[in-house]
Design a protein around this motif. Structure first.
Motif, mmCIF file in Angstrom:
data_model
loop_
_atom_site.group_PDB
_atom_site.id
_atom_site.type_symbol
_atom_site.label_atom_id
_atom_site.label_comp_id
_atom_site.label_asym_id
_atom_site.label_seq_id
_atom_site.Cartn_x
_atom_site.Cartn_y
_atom_site.Cartn_z
ATOM 1 N N VAL A 181 0.870 -1.173 0.000
ATOM 2 C CA VAL A 181 0.000 0.000 0.000
ATOM 3 C C VAL A 181 0.909 1.225 0.000
ATOM 4 C CG1 VAL A 181 -1.790 1.284 1.209
ATOM 5 C CG2 VAL A 181 -1.768 -1.220 1.314
ATOM 6 N N THR A 182 0.686 2.124 -0.940
ATOM 7 C CA THR A 182 1.413 3.394 -0.988
ATOM 8 C C THR A 182 0.403 4.522 -0.805
ATOM 9 O OG1 THR A 182 3.175 2.576 -2.421
ATOM 10 C CG2 THR A 182 2.799 4.948 -2.388
ATOM 11 N N ILE A 183 0.704 5.417 0.125
ATOM 12 C CA ILE A 183 -0.190 6.545 0.406
ATOM 13 C C ILE A 183 0.594 7.816 0.134
ATOM 14 C CG2 ILE A 183 -1.621 7.678 2.141
ATOM 15 C CD1 ILE A 183 -1.509 4.899 3.657
ATOM 16 N N THR A 184 0.148 8.556 -0.877
ATOM 17 C CA THR A 184 0.807 9.831 -1.150
ATOM 18 C C THR A 184 -0.095 11.016 -0.838
ATOM 19 O OG1 THR A 184 0.123 9.764 -3.452
ATOM 20 C CG2 THR A 184 2.284 8.840 -2.932
ATOM 21 N N VAL A 204 9.340 -1.506 11.552
ATOM 22 C CA VAL A 204 8.686 -0.203 11.428
ATOM 23 C C VAL A 204 9.770 0.860 11.364
ATOM 24 C CG1 VAL A 204 7.129 1.464 12.496
ATOM 25 C CG2 VAL A 204 6.652 -0.989 12.683
ATOM 26 N N ASP A 205 9.679 1.708 10.347
ATOM 27 C CA ASP A 205 10.655 2.780 10.139
ATOM 28 C C ASP A 205 9.899 4.107 10.177
ATOM 29 O OD1 ASP A 205 12.995 3.597 7.414
ATOM 30 O OD2 ASP A 205 12.407 4.684 9.208
ATOM 31 N N ALA A 206 10.176 4.907 11.221
ATOM 32 C CA ALA A 206 9.597 6.253 11.297
ATOM 33 C C ALA A 206 10.639 7.226 10.797
ATOM 34 C CB ALA A 206 9.175 6.574 12.727
ATOM 35 N N SER A 207 10.330 7.872 9.664
ATOM 36 C CA SER A 207 11.282 8.824 9.094
ATOM 37 C C SER A 207 10.746 10.244 9.279
ATOM 38 C CB SER A 207 11.542 8.476 7.631
ATOM 39 O OG SER A 207 12.617 9.227 7.125
ATOM 40 N N ALA A 208 11.059 11.143 8.357
ATOM 41 C CA ALA A 208 10.733 12.558 8.523
ATOM 42 C C ALA A 208 9.257 12.763 8.817
ATOM 43 C CB ALA A 208 11.118 13.327 7.261
ATOM 44 N N GLY A 209 8.947 13.401 9.953
ATOM 45 C CA GLY A 209 7.552 13.679 10.312
ATOM 46 C C GLY A 209 6.775 12.461 10.737
ATOM 47 N N GLY A 210 7.443 11.362 10.966
ATOM 48 C CA GLY A 210 6.751 10.113 11.272
ATOM 49 C C GLY A 210 6.582 9.891 12.765
ATOM 50 N N THR A 245 6.900 12.290 5.612
ATOM 51 C CA THR A 245 6.176 13.375 4.968
ATOM 52 C C THR A 245 7.085 14.583 4.880
ATOM 53 O OG1 THR A 245 4.222 14.797 5.057
ATOM 54 C CG2 THR A 245 5.180 14.154 7.157
ATOM 55 N N THR A 246 6.829 15.409 3.864
ATOM 56 C CA THR A 246 7.637 16.606 3.708
ATOM 57 C C THR A 246 7.011 17.802 4.415
ATOM 58 O OG1 THR A 246 6.499 17.084 1.632
ATOM 59 C CG2 THR A 246 8.570 15.849 1.501
ATOM 60 N N SER A 247 5.752 17.610 4.881
ATOM 61 C CA SER A 247 5.067 18.704 5.569
ATOM 62 C C SER A 247 4.049 18.105 6.520
ATOM 63 C CB SER A 247 4.359 19.604 4.549
ATOM 64 O OG SER A 247 3.588 20.587 5.203
ATOM 65 N N GLY A 248 3.961 18.628 7.716
ATOM 66 C CA GLY A 248 3.021 18.108 8.691
ATOM 67 C C GLY A 248 3.552 16.830 9.322
ATOM 68 N N PHE A 249 2.632 15.982 9.784
ATOM 69 C CA PHE A 249 3.012 14.748 10.466
ATOM 70 C C PHE A 249 2.236 13.571 9.904
ATOM 71 C CE2 PHE A 249 5.395 17.063 13.513
ATOM 72 C CZ PHE A 249 4.672 18.199 13.821
ATOM 73 N N VAL A 250 2.879 12.433 9.914
ATOM 74 C CA VAL A 250 2.201 11.175 9.624
ATOM 75 C C VAL A 250 2.106 10.431 10.942
ATOM 76 C CG1 VAL A 250 2.333 8.973 8.454
ATOM 77 C CG2 VAL A 250 3.049 11.050 7.268
ATOM 78 N N ASN A 309 4.141 8.222 2.032
ATOM 79 C CA ASN A 309 5.090 9.188 1.486
ATOM 80 C C ASN A 309 4.308 10.435 1.130
ATOM 81 O OD1 ASN A 309 7.529 10.219 0.502
ATOM 82 N ND2 ASN A 309 7.020 9.606 -1.577
ATOM 83 N N GLU A 310 3.996 11.183 2.159
ATOM 84 C CA GLU A 310 3.057 12.294 2.020
ATOM 85 C C GLU A 310 3.780 13.618 1.782
ATOM 86 O OE1 GLU A 310 -0.052 13.474 2.346
ATOM 87 O OE2 GLU A 310 -1.317 11.725 2.754
ATOM 88 N N SER A 311 2.978 14.581 1.328
ATOM 89 C CA SER A 311 3.443 15.967 1.326
ATOM 90 C C SER A 311 2.599 16.798 2.282
ATOM 91 C CB SER A 311 3.361 16.548 -0.082
ATOM 92 O OG SER A 311 2.042 16.436 -0.571
ATOM 93 N N ASN A 312 1.689 16.122 2.983
ATOM 94 C CA ASN A 312 0.864 16.744 4.009
ATOM 95 C C ASN A 312 0.759 15.772 5.180
ATOM 96 O OD1 ASN A 312 -0.245 19.279 2.708
ATOM 97 N ND2 ASN A 312 -0.826 17.745 1.198
ATOM 98 N N GLY A 313 -0.126 16.068 6.113
ATOM 99 C CA GLY A 313 -0.333 15.165 7.221
ATOM 100 C C GLY A 313 -1.241 14.013 6.824
#
Lengths: 314, 217
Positions: free
Chosen positions: A134-137, A212-218, A191-196, A166-170
């Protein structure tokens, strides 16, 4: 005069009939897919479609696609709020996604206020060569329930991921009662903006490289789950500010660490877990934090360090 | 006066002769209609059909289907999605069965021509509901692949045996209203791959459009 009254009445009846005739039945359709279906069918229960991709075009926003039998229903791109229900009457609905992504969720319609997707009772099998399960953009909320996601291969950053945000928002991600195994990364949040924010409950995340890998905003909160048997780390925070909270869970037999706060500013909080027989219990990069409430059971691990922070009880 | 009376009598005579013919031309159930509509995909679809059953129980008719959504066969196991922007799809089918229950009619037939050659030979199932003037008629359609394979049972020791592929109707020749009994079909490979539920439980899609359907028992 009588003629005029009759004409008015006739016009009124015609207008009412036109309104009745042209008014569509209520929206929010429910469509069906089956192995013997055909995408040229109306996707009704007695004339089902064959694939999710064929059915989704005939399903209204906020509608439901249900599965009549366990035949593979194909990969699909989701661009509207929808509920995909694998059902349990005849077994799981399924997707075979070799070299592709099972569900690609990208809801950008400004008129779709909910931007919500629910996936339930689906077996997403990448057959060891899938891109992502599943990919969520772009979505506001995504639920994955009672499903199996496995067999995706890649670099674990952009591909080979069971559930990739892989979001650009929350975005809010909710995963429950789901098995995620044999991927490079089980769940990856960025995500590049906000939080996931991911809430993971009653899940088995096993046999991946990284659980489980929490990266930027994760931000991931995991409870009552088993993250075991992974060939790398069970939990890994890979960006400054990324946070993983894990409680009442088991991290065992991982070839890497049970919890690895791998970059400066990342945080992993562990409360009341069982950490058994991993290559390392906790790994903490300089400037990172692994916090504990003192109630974790940590034994049989070949290496690792003690937590350097506390989760206070209140 | 006499001429007028004779003309009137002749007219009445002609009418009395014509009436039985027109009555016999309308024997048997029938269904017909056409609709142009869209579903959630907002792509125009058109169906036209007519089917009728004669005194001997033989159903004939035609079904024409057009769909701007196009048609393409995609293997669900390939992991690929169907392409977008397909050309309009059409097919025509010969209808050979008609069942009517109240105001619903179920018709079945075989696709004879199509813009997508994969559909030729497939079975089509059409269900319609005639709700009269002023109310929405309903309809649904289904395309199914026939069961593959099949063989003809024959006696290998008898060179005269051409196989059990014959098909017949047994009827009482002394009764005009006897529609007969169809011979059983012992040849597999002719069964349809569709589910055929009871006529009363068919689902109808949410279609928006215009047209008219008539069902006559």
């Amino acid at each position: 005069m009588k003629t005029f009254r009759f004409t008015l009445r006739a016009i009124g009846v015609m207008a009412f009939t036109f309104i009745l005739f042209s008014a569509a039945q209520a929206q929010a359709t429910r469509t069906w897919v089956a192995g013997l279906g055909d995408d040229a069918n109306p996707c009704s229960r007695t004339a089902p479609c064959k694939t999710f991709a064929g059915a989704i075009a005939k399903t209204s926003k906020d509608g439901e696609i249900s599965v009549l039998d366990p035949s593979p229903a194909g990969a699909v791109t989701i661009t509207k709020s929808i509920y995909i229900n694998g059902t349990t009457g005849a077994g799981f609905g399924s997707i075979l996604n070799p070299s592709s992504t099972g569900f690609f969720i990208n809801i950008t319609d400004v008129n779709d206020l909910r931007k919500a997707v629910r996936i339930r009772n689906i077996d997403i099998n990448g057959a060891s060569s899938g891109l992502n399960g599943v990919t969520i953009t772009s979505a506001n909320n995504v639920w994955i329930e009672d499903s199996v996601i496995d067999g995706n291969a890649g670099d674990g950053i952009a591909s080979g991921i069971g559930v990739r945000v892989n979001e650009s928002n929350g975005c809010n991600l909710f995963i429950s009662n789901t098995v995620i195994h044999k991927n490079v990364t089980g769940v990856r949040l960025s995500t590049t903006s906000g939080f996931v924010a991911a809430s993971i409950k009653n899940c088995n995340i096993e046999g991946n490289t990284t659980g489980v890998d929490a990266s930027a905003g994760g931000f991931a909160t995991i409870d009552h789950s088993r993250i075991s048997g992974n060939t790398g780390d069970a939990l890994k925070a890979t960006a400054s500010g990324a946070t993983i909270n894990v409680t009442d869970s088991v991290m065992a037999h991982n070839t890497g660490a049970a919890a690895n706060a791998s970059v400066t500013g990342s945080t992993i909080r562990c409360t009341s877990n069982r950490v058994y027989n991993n290559t390392a219990s906790f790994l903490i990069a300089a400037g990172a934090t692994v916090a504990s409430d003192g109630e974790n059971r940590v034994i049989g691990n070949a290496g690792g360090v003690a937590p350097n922070g506390a989760v206070p009880k209140q | 006066m006499k001429i007028t009376a004779l003309a009137a009598i002749a007219s009445l005579f002609l009418i009395s002769i014509a009436t039985p013919w027109s009555t016999s031309a309308q024997t048997g159930p029938s269904a017909s209609g056409s609709y142009t509509f869209v579903l959630e995909d907002d792509l125009t679809k058109t169906l036209e059909f007519q089917a009728a059953t004669d005194e001997r129980g033989t159903t004939t008719g035609q079904f024409t289907w057009r769909d701007d959504a196009g048609s393409v066969e995609v293997d669900p196991d390939s992991g690929q999605e169907p392409p977008k922007g397909l050309p309009s799809f059409f097919l025509t089918a010969d209808l050979d069965s008609l069942t009517i229950l109240d105001n619903r009619a179920l018709m079945g037939g075989t696709v004879r021509d199509s813009s997508n050659r994969d559909y030729i030979g497939r079975w089509v199932q059409l269900v319609v509901e005639d709700n009269g003037d002023g109310r929405l008629d309903k309809f649904s359609w289904c395309f199914c692949k026939p069961e593959p394979g099949g063989w003809v049972p024959a006696d290998a020791e008898d060179p005269r045996d051409e196989g059990a592929w014959w098909h017949w109707w047994s009827t009482d020749a002394e009764r005009r209203d006897d529609i007969g009994i169809e011979s059983p079909n012992v040849i597999p490979g002719t069964r349809h791959g569709c589910i055929i539920p009871p006529l009363a439980v068919y689902d109808f899609p949410n279609a928006r459009g215009e047209g008219d359907i008539q069902v006559q028992r």
